[in-house]
Design a protein around this motif. Structure first.
Motif, PDB file in Angstrom:
ATOM      1  N   ASN A 100      35.068 -32.096  18.199  1.00  0.00           N
ATOM      2  CA  ASN A 100      34.116 -31.603  19.212  1.00  0.00           C
ATOM      3  C   ASN A 100      34.585 -31.922  20.629  1.00  0.00           C
ATOM      4  N   THR A 114      26.640 -34.947  21.335  1.00  0.00           N
ATOM      5  CA  THR A 114      25.195 -34.781  21.166  1.00  0.00           C
ATOM      6  C   THR A 114      24.752 -35.083  19.736  1.00  0.00           C
ATOM      7  N   ASN A 115      25.695 -35.035  18.787  1.00  0.00           N
ATOM      8  CA  ASN A 115      25.341 -35.325  17.399  1.00  0.00           C
ATOM      9  C   ASN A 115      25.478 -36.808  17.065  1.00  0.00           C
ATOM     10  N   THR A 153      36.612 -32.532  27.548  1.00  0.00           N
ATOM     11  CA  THR A 153      35.163 -32.455  27.514  1.00  0.00           C
ATOM     12  C   THR A 153      34.724 -32.841  26.116  1.00  0.00           C
ATOM     13  N   ARG A 154      33.851 -33.853  26.014  1.00  0.00           N
ATOM     14  CA  ARG A 154      33.399 -34.382  24.735  1.00  0.00           C
ATOM     15  C   ARG A 154      31.979 -33.912  24.456  1.00  0.00           C
ATOM     16  N   ASP A 155      31.737 -33.436  23.252  1.00  0.00           N
ATOM     17  CA  ASP A 155      30.384 -33.111  22.825  1.00  0.00           C
ATOM     18  C   ASP A 155      29.949 -34.187  21.838  1.00  0.00           C
TER      19      ASP A 155
END
Length: 326
Positions: free
Chosen positions: A15, A29-30, A25-27
């Motif tokens: 992600n 949110t999980n 860019t890091r996601d």
């Protein structure tokens, strides 16, 4: 496992998106986070608080202590001090991620110890050795700290450096660096390397056997190293492959200091053969090594599965007991 479908896009798996300026860019949110709970009157067996280390780097510590220790107010009974570094391939992770937070909280409870989880800057925005520098800075902050929980309850003569995955690599390197530093009154007794993350240019046997592993396959590990090693370096750099790098003189100093080393791994981890090679490398320097390699376990098994933590912490408790008796 090797019979599963290969991960073809490691960036999507992680992600993350690589940006033109070299950052990512890091996601996340999980990945839920846990807020600090410093009130010792809570019903939790462990309380914890956040303390800044370096404002300019946005680094901080999360300090865990058994609630009963704070409430008893007895400063004569000092607890072992475990300084912990989280995993994430040097590019992901945070001390407040639930996975690492719960692990540290459970460890403080089961070991009856003070656990200090230290943050560090992430690559590729801050490539190695930035994380190692931050790891040393955290040690320096702890030894000079006037925090009441640390000063009143931590046994500075019974200190351990520990980390998971990239954090295990970090704990080892911080240990090497610290032999040339004045850490008094801290006395390090050992290194606890939990599924330490190492690499190398040539694929090892377990990387070949577990090429399609779904937790930390070699193709994902390659991305970790590509984004975290100094630009122009390959995976045989000493940061990733300690068996071909330097450090021999410092390992001899570790032997002189009688530090012990614990290497923890799982047989279904693609990195397990590198961990075994590292263990043999350290043993040849005369250092006492305790190995704990468990069948069926993947990379970071005890982080991912809380039911596995009890037996792990029992082994660590034995290691701490034997090391502190020296």
């Amino acid at each position: 496992m090797s019979d599963q479908s290969p991960i073809t896009d490691p960036y999507a798996y992680l992600n993350i998106v690589k940006n033109p300026d070299g950052s990512i860019t890091r996601d996340v949110t999980n990945l839920p986070r846990a807020s600090a709970t410093p009130d010792p009157s809570s019903l939790n067996p462990v309380v914890f608080k956040d303390i800044p280390v370096n404002h300019s780097k946005s680094t901080y510590l999360r300090l865990y202590i058994p609630t009963a220790t704070v409430n008893d107010g007895d400063s004569s009974q000092k607890l072992p001090l475990v300084i912990y570094y989280h995993g994430g391939g040097f590019i992901l992770g945070s001390v407040d991620f639930i996975l690492f937070h719960d692990f540290c909280s459970d460890m403080a409870r089961d070991l009856n110890a003070i656990v200090v989880s230290a943050s560090y800057r992430l690559a590729p925005e801050h490539r190695l050795p930035a994380a190692y520098d931050d790891g040393i800075e955290a040690l320096d902050w702890i030894r000079k700290s006037d925090d009441d929980w640390i000063r009143s309850h931590a046994d500075f003569t019974n200190v351990y450096l520990m980390g998971t995955s990239a954090g295990g690599n970090l704990a080892y390197t911080v240990g090497l660096r610290s032999v040339d530093s004045d850490l008094s009154p801290l006395q390090i007794r050992g290194l606890i390397l939990h599924h330490p993350f190492f690499g190398g240019e040539e694929r090892c046997g377990s990387e070949i056997r577990l090429v399609n592993d779904q937790v930390c396959p070699p193709v994902v590990a390659d991305v970790f190293w590509d984004l975290s090693l100094p630009i122009g370096s390959d995976r045989d750099h000493e940061y990733s492959n300690p068996t071909v790098g330097g450090g021999s003189e410092k390992l001899e100093k570790i032997e002189e200091l009688k530090w012990k080393v614990m290497v923890i791994g799982g047989e279904e981890d693609p990195v397990v053969d590198r961990q075994r090679d590292f263990s043999e490398f350290v043993k040849k320097k005369g250092i006492e090594v305790t190995e704990r390699f468990t069948g069926g376990d993947v990379h970071g098994a005890e982080i991912l599965d809380p039911s596995k933590r009890g037996s792990l912490f029992a082994s660590i408790r034995d290691f701490v007991s034997s090391s502190s008796a020296l």
